[in-house]
Design a protein around this motif. Sequence first.
Motif, short mmCIF file in Angstrom:
data_model
loop_
_atom_site.label_atom_id
_atom_site.label_comp_id
_atom_site.label_asym_id
_atom_site.label_seq_id
_atom_site.Cartn_x
_atom_site.Cartn_y
_atom_site.Cartn_z
N SER A 1 -6.72 -5.05 3.70
CA SER A 1 -5.38 -4.85 3.15
C SER A 1 -4.32 -4.84 4.24
N GLU B 1 0.83 -1.20 0.00
CA GLU B 1 0.00 0.00 0.00
C GLU B 1 0.87 1.25 0.00
N ALA C 1 -1.41 -9.67 2.53
CA ALA C 1 -1.55 -8.50 3.39
C ALA C 1 -0.72 -8.72 4.65
#
Length: 342
Positions: A305, A59, A82
């Motif tokens: 996430s 991310e 994740a």
Amino acid sequence: MGPSARRYIQKTKNILKCLLCVPIVLCVLYFTGPSMRYLVGFLPMDKCPLERADQLSLEYSVDATLDFWSRSDVQTCTSWKAPILWDGMFDPDLYDQTHRNVGTSVALTVFAVGRYLEAYLETFLKSSEQHFMLGLPVTYYVFTDLPEKMPDIKLAPQRSIKVIKVERHSRWQDVSMMRMKTISEVIESDIRHHCTHVFCFDVDQVFTGRFGSEAVGDSVALLHAYFYRLPRNLYTYDRNPKSKAYMEVGDFYYHAAVFGGSWKRVKALTEACYQGIMEDKKNKVEALWHDESHLNKYMWLHKPSRVLSPEYCWDPNIGNSSEIRVTRLQWAPKHYEALRTE
């Protein structure tokens, strides 16, 4: 059908009933017996299959610095790549600098309705000022039916409080479930214009350590402190096929005391949970763990996430656990009989 056949069928039914009761009995023993929780601590956890941090679904560029192998004792990533955040995996200064550079700002929502305001809110907010997202702009959204009783909290620079009056429902279960609708509405009317991310908390908790920018992500879920080591067949998902929260299988069991993400993702989550709750009401059904059951269903269909380890919401009554090196948020003592209304 002869007598022997009937006896055989009845015996088979009795055996099946006993087998179905085993998971329930084990859960009861786990929650009530310290010795059982101690033994569960020896169950092996799954391990992260990734060889390098850059194989994650990144991310932020700083996520590539996560050190999965500093915590070989725990599961540090999910099957969908994740991260699961544990102490020792991240550099807090790198994360703080990254989020200051990208302009991250956080809304914290908390409901303090009825007796919960006087019992918990002041301690929650004061401890948050010491530990939550320090160095980032933070706006507290306090939902209460008693705004005139708000405690006076001294805030650090770039931090503010907005108090929003809400209806007090007669049942605590409805307070818990209807918060999903309220959060969604306030995200649309206010939060999305001022904050990039939202974290939603139960009020009967106390911050005890850093709860920082490493937790910020597009969709953030929390491993439940009582379930993260249990076999999946003991997770208390809603098993009623008539409920919109119904689940047969799942990835983890998530705790609704903490969840968050970008304002868009939190808005989508709360809207979906509210819709499921209202569909259940129409069908005269109520999910086993109310909004938490609906949250688990949503997180199974829409993978988070970023996953927070139980460090981020620990119950001291569990006792010592070797993998919990630091607690960042703790359950406050519960006084349900005095605080909850039916």
